[in-house]
Design a protein around this motif. Structure first.
Motif, PDB file in Angstrom:
ATOM      1  N   GLY A  35      24.035  15.447  42.407  1.00 28.58           N
ATOM      2  CA  GLY A  35      24.766  15.523  43.654  1.00 28.58           C
ATOM      3  C   GLY A  35      23.876  15.754  44.851  1.00 28.58           C
ATOM      4  O   GLY A  35      22.755  16.248  44.731  1.00 28.58           O
ATOM      5  N   PHE A  47      29.832  19.292  50.065  1.00 30.57           N
ATOM      6  CA  PHE A  47      29.575  18.128  49.222  1.00 30.57           C
ATOM      7  C   PHE A  47      29.337  16.888  50.078  1.00 30.57           C
ATOM      8  O   PHE A  47      30.028  16.652  51.074  1.00 30.57           O
ATOM      9  N   ALA A  60      32.021  12.269  49.846  1.00 34.03           N
ATOM     10  CA  ALA A  60      32.923  12.983  50.733  1.00 34.03           C
ATOM     11  C   ALA A  60      33.646  11.943  51.578  1.00 34.03           C
ATOM     12  O   ALA A  60      33.030  10.992  52.081  1.00 34.03           O
ATOM     13  N   ARG A 107      32.670  18.249  43.161  1.00 30.67           N
ATOM     14  CA  ARG A 107      32.411  18.494  44.580  1.00 30.67           C
ATOM     15  C   ARG A 107      32.154  19.961  44.906  1.00 30.67           C
ATOM     16  O   ARG A 107      32.044  20.323  46.074  1.00 30.67           O
TER      17      ARG A 107
END
Length: 125
Positions: A35, A47, A60, A107
């Motif tokens: 991520g 996120f 996002a 997230r």
């Protein structure tokens, strides 16, 4: 032991582009989630994007269309291409790895076990 190292940050004018890289060492990441998160000044970490189990990419909502996450074929480096940068994109950008990722926590920063030190992105008007 997994270590992550970001690079590619810098200062750019609004409307410009930057490409961040995150090099991993210790393992070629084929499972879990890689991520990108960012922390704007005075705000919480948020996120940006993630690649889940080496295939599907999630973003996002507010960044879709401007940011693109990808990885190299060797699955040891991930990238974040950032286009049409806005002043509000100014933040420290971190990459992170969650070896046991599930979609419901993809997230959430606190789901990720391994973090890079971050790279500063500054966008001026």
């Amino acid at each position: 032991q997994v270590s992550l190292a970001e690079s590619g940050g810098g200062a750019v004018q609004a409307g410009g582009s930057l490409r961040l890289s995150c090099a991993t060492s210790g393992t070629a990441i084929r499972t879990g989630a890689m991520g990108w998160f960012r922390q704007p000044p005075g705000k919480e970490r948020e996120f940006v994007a993630a690649i889940f189990r080496g295939s599907r990419t999630y973003y996002a909502d507010a960044l879709k269309g401007r940011f693109t996450m990808s990885r190299d074929s060797g699955k040891t480096t991930v990238f974040l291409q950032m286009d049409d940068l806005h002043v509000e994109d100014t933040a420290v950008y971190h990459c992170a790895f969650d070896p046991g990722a599930i979609l419901s926590t993809l997230r959430q920063p606190n789901a990720y076990e391994h973090w890079g030190q971050g790279t500063q992105v500054t966008v001026s008007s």
